[in-house]
Design a protein around this motif. Structure first.
Motif, PDB file in Angstrom:
ATOM      1  N   UNK A   1       2.533  -0.694 -13.064  1.00 54.26           N
ATOM      2  CA  UNK A   1       2.736   0.663 -13.067  1.00 54.26           C
ATOM      3  C   UNK A   1       2.109   0.874 -11.801  1.00 54.26           C
ATOM      4  N   UNK A   2       3.026   2.116 -10.978  1.00 54.99           N
ATOM      5  CA  UNK A   2       2.563   2.562  -9.899  1.00 54.99           C
ATOM      6  C   UNK A   2       1.191   3.365  -9.609  1.00 54.99           C
ATOM      7  N   UNK A   3       0.378   3.244  -8.918  1.00 60.12           N
ATOM      8  CA  UNK A   3      -0.809   4.247  -8.562  1.00 60.12           C
ATOM      9  C   UNK A   3      -0.694   4.895  -7.727  1.00 60.12           C
ATOM     10  N   UNK A   4      -0.893   6.533  -7.965  1.00 59.69           N
ATOM     11  CA  UNK A   4      -1.272   7.501  -6.717  1.00 59.69           C
ATOM     12  C   UNK A   4      -2.480   7.868  -6.734  1.00 59.69           C
ATOM     13  N   UNK A   5      -3.144   7.755  -5.429  1.00 62.80           N
ATOM     14  CA  UNK A   5      -4.392   7.939  -5.370  1.00 62.80           C
ATOM     15  C   UNK A   5      -4.894   9.191  -4.602  1.00 62.80           C
ATOM     16  N   UNK A   6      -5.758  10.158  -5.129  1.00 57.31           N
ATOM     17  CA  UNK A   6      -6.193  11.134  -4.733  1.00 57.31           C
ATOM     18  C   UNK A   6      -7.768  10.890  -4.198  1.00 57.31           C
TER      19      UNK A   6
ATOM     20  N   UNK B   1       5.202  -1.818  -2.821  1.00 56.69           N
ATOM     21  CA  UNK B   1       4.447  -3.072  -3.078  1.00 56.69           C
ATOM     22  C   UNK B   1       3.671  -3.719  -2.317  1.00 56.69           C
ATOM     23  N   UNK B   2       2.369  -3.870  -2.720  1.00 55.81           N
ATOM     24  CA  UNK B   2       1.603  -4.271  -1.623  1.00 55.81           C
ATOM     25  C   UNK B   2       1.056  -5.987  -2.388  1.00 55.81           C
ATOM     26  N   UNK B   3       1.041  -6.781  -1.288  1.00 51.60           N
ATOM     27  CA  UNK B   3       1.007  -8.155  -1.734  1.00 51.60           C
ATOM     28  C   UNK B   3      -0.583  -8.278  -2.282  1.00 51.60           C
ATOM     29  N   UNK B   4      -0.715  -9.373  -3.048  1.00 48.58           N
ATOM     30  CA  UNK B   4      -2.001  -9.569  -3.590  1.00 48.58           C
ATOM     31  C   UNK B   4      -2.318 -11.283  -3.393  1.00 48.58           C
ATOM     32  N   UNK B   5      -3.473 -11.799  -3.493  1.00 47.01           N
ATOM     33  CA  UNK B   5      -3.670 -13.323  -3.506  1.00 47.01           C
ATOM     34  C   UNK B   5      -4.313 -13.779  -4.895  1.00 47.01           C
TER      35      UNK B   5
ATOM     36  N   UNK C   1       1.905   1.091  -5.260  1.00 50.66           N
ATOM     37  CA  UNK C   1       1.246   2.132  -4.769  1.00 50.66           C
ATOM     38  C   UNK C   1       2.579   3.132  -4.710  1.00 50.66           C
ATOM     39  N   UNK C   2       2.153   4.341  -5.324  1.00 47.79           N
ATOM     40  CA  UNK C   2       3.077   5.468  -5.001  1.00 47.79           C
ATOM     41  C   UNK C   2       2.880   6.245  -3.948  1.00 47.79           C
ATOM     42  N   UNK C   3       3.921   6.589  -3.060  1.00 42.41           N
ATOM     43  CA  UNK C   3       3.659   7.423  -1.857  1.00 42.41           C
ATOM     44  C   UNK C   3       4.675   8.808  -2.067  1.00 42.41           C
ATOM     45  N   UNK C   4       3.866   9.843  -1.700  1.00 40.87           N
ATOM     46  CA  UNK C   4       4.725  11.246  -1.891  1.00 40.87           C
ATOM     47  C   UNK C   4       5.275  11.497  -0.483  1.00 40.87           C
ATOM     48  N   UNK C   5       4.941  10.724   0.350  1.00 41.89           N
ATOM     49  CA  UNK C   5       5.711  11.367   1.767  1.00 41.89           C
ATOM     50  C   UNK C   5       5.308  10.123   2.674  1.00 41.89           C
ATOM     51  N   UNK C   6       6.445   9.952   3.631  1.00 43.39           N
ATOM     52  CA  UNK C   6       6.692   8.781   4.224  1.00 43.39           C
ATOM     53  C   UNK C   6       5.724   8.777   5.553  1.00 43.39           C
TER      54      UNK C   6
END
Length: 346
Positions: free
Chosen positions: A91-96, A128-132, A273-278
Motif C-alpha cells: 500500500x502506498x503511504x502519503x505523509x502529512x 518505491x523506496x529501497x528497504x534492507x 510512498x505517494x507524492x502529490x507533486x514532483x
C-alpha cells in the motif's frame, strides 16, 4: 465501488487527534470512505465525542487489501510505524507532517484539505523506496530476522564502554575498530541516523547502501557508499565482553552478545510512498533543513542561447619579399624606391 483511505495518526498527541478528525471530515466531503484502526478511532471519540459520520474499522469492516491509500498524520516515526503495517500488501503511504523535520512526509498540516483533494482526484504518483533485509547470527544460529526502511544501527549496550567491531563487505573484512556503533543505511535513511553520524546524503533514486561508523576510535573510519548488490556485515568482536544492541528504524531491537554477526542485504520488497507533486530532492533538502540559498542567481545561460553580432574578420596582407642580389630587376618595392641610388652612393 467505494474508495477507502486508511487514516493513521499519532493519537497520543492532541494535534494528531485534531488532524485525524479533520482528515476524516475532508475525506467524507470528497466522497471517500475513511478507515481507522479501532484503538485510534476510540482515542478520537474519547477526545471529540461520538463521530456522527461513518468510519470503517480496519480488520472488522474492511481488509487492508481493500484500502487504496494510507494517509499518515505525524512525523517520520509515525510513517515508519505505518510502514510496518502496510509493507506486506504494497500500500502506498502519503505523509502529512505534524512533527519537526518530517523528511518522509509529502505535505504539511496546513495543506491537509488540499492533500485530500489531490487524493480524491487521483493527482498523486507512487515511488518505491529501497528497504534492507537484516539477519542476526550467534554461533552459527540465526536468532533474528527483520527489515528496515531507514537503517540497521549497531550500538554499544553500555554507556561507559565502547563496542569492538569488524566491518565486512561482500564477505571480505574491511577494518576493525572500537566505536559507539555502526549505521547501515538505505538512501532514504541517509538523511536520518546516518546523517546525524556524519554520513553522506544520498539522493533517493540512487541505488546504494551506506556504512557510517559512530564515534569510531580508529584512522580509517570514513563513511562508505557501496553497491546495492553488496552484502554488508558487522561482527561484535570477542576482544572484550562489551555487548551491543541492534535497532532497526529505531522501532525494533535485539541484544548482540560478543561474537554476534549482523548481515544486511537489499530487500526484494520496497516501501511505496505517494507524492502529490514532483518536488526535486534538492528542493526538499533546502525546505526541510532550512538551508541558506540567498544570492543564488540560477544556471548560467548556455553559449548557444546567447545572441551576438557577427565577429569581424581581420585580413593581414601577405608581405612582398625583398629582391636578392642576383634577382633580375623588377618593380620597386614600396618604401624602397631609392634603394638603387643608395647602393651607388655607397
Amino acid at each position: 465501488m467505494s474508495r477507502r483511505v486508511l487514516v493513521l495518526a499519532h493519537t497520543g498527541r492532541e494535534e494528531s487527534l485534531r488532524a485525524a478528525w479533520d482528515a476524516c471530515d475532508a475525506l467524507h466531503s470528497s466522497g471517500l470512505v475513511p478507515v481507522m484502526q479501532k484503538s485510534e478511532l476510540a482515542d478520537v471519540e474519547r477526545f471529540f465525542g461520538h463521530v456522527d459520520k461513518p468510519i470503517e474499522i480496519l480488520h472488522e469492516d474492511v481488509r487492508l487489501e481493500d484500502v487504496e491509500l494510507v494517509m499518515v498524520l505525524g512525523g517520520d516515526g509515525t510513517i515508519l510505524r505505518a510502514a510496518e503495517l502496510v509493507r506486506e500488501v504494497d500500500l502506498p503511504m502519503l505523509g502529512v507532517n505534524l512533527g519537526h523535520v518530517g523528511f518522509l512526509a509529502e505535505s504539511e498540516r496546513a495543506d491537509l484539505t488540499q492533500t485530500v483533494e489531490w487524493i480524491a482526484s487521483r493527482e498523486y504518483t507512487v515511488e518505491e523506496r529501497m528497504t534492507i533485509d537484516v539477519q542476526v547470527w550467534v554461533r552459527g544460529q540465526k536468532i533474528w530476522h527483520t527489515w528496515a526502511l531507514n537503517e540497521a544501527a549497531i550500538e554499544k549496550a553500555d554507556r561507559e564502554r565502547m563496542v569492538e567491531v569488524v566491518t565486512e563487505v561482500d564477505e571480505r573484512p574491511l577494518t576493525s575498530f572500537g566505536c559507539d556503533g555502526v549505521v547501515l543505511a538505505t538512501p532514504t535513511g541517509s538523511t536520518a541516523y546516518a546523517f546525524s553520524s556524519g554520513g553522506p546524503v544520498v539522493w533517493p533514486e540512487v541505488e546504494a547502501l551506506v556504512i557510517v561508523p559512530i564515534s569510531a576510535h580508529a584512522l580509517f573510519t570514513k563513511p562508505l557508499v557501496v553497491s546495492p548488490r553488496s552484502k554488508l556485515a558487522v561482527e561484535i568482536l570477542n576482544r572484550t565482553d562489551a555487548k551491543g544492541v541492534l535497532w532497526c528504524d529505531g522501532r525494533r531491537s535485539v541484544d548482540l552478545p560478543p561474537g554476534a554477526r549482523v548481515e544486511v542485504t537489499r530487500s526484494t520488497r520496497p516501501v511505496r510512498l505517494a507524492r502529490t507533486h514532483q518536488t526535486p530532492f534538492s528542493a526538499r533538502l533546502v525546505r526541510k533543513f532550512e538551508l541558506p540559498i540567498h544570492g543564488w542567481r540560477g544556471p548560467v545561460p548556455r553559449s548557444s542561447e546567447i545572441h551576438t553580432g557577427p565577429v569581424p574578420v581581420v585580413r593581414t596582407p601577405t608581405p612582398t619579399p625583398l629582391p636578392g642580389p642576383f634577382d633580375p630587376p623588377g618593380p620597386s618595392v614600396p618604401g624602397h624606391e631609392n634603394s638603387e641610388e643608395a647602393t651607388k652612393e655607397s
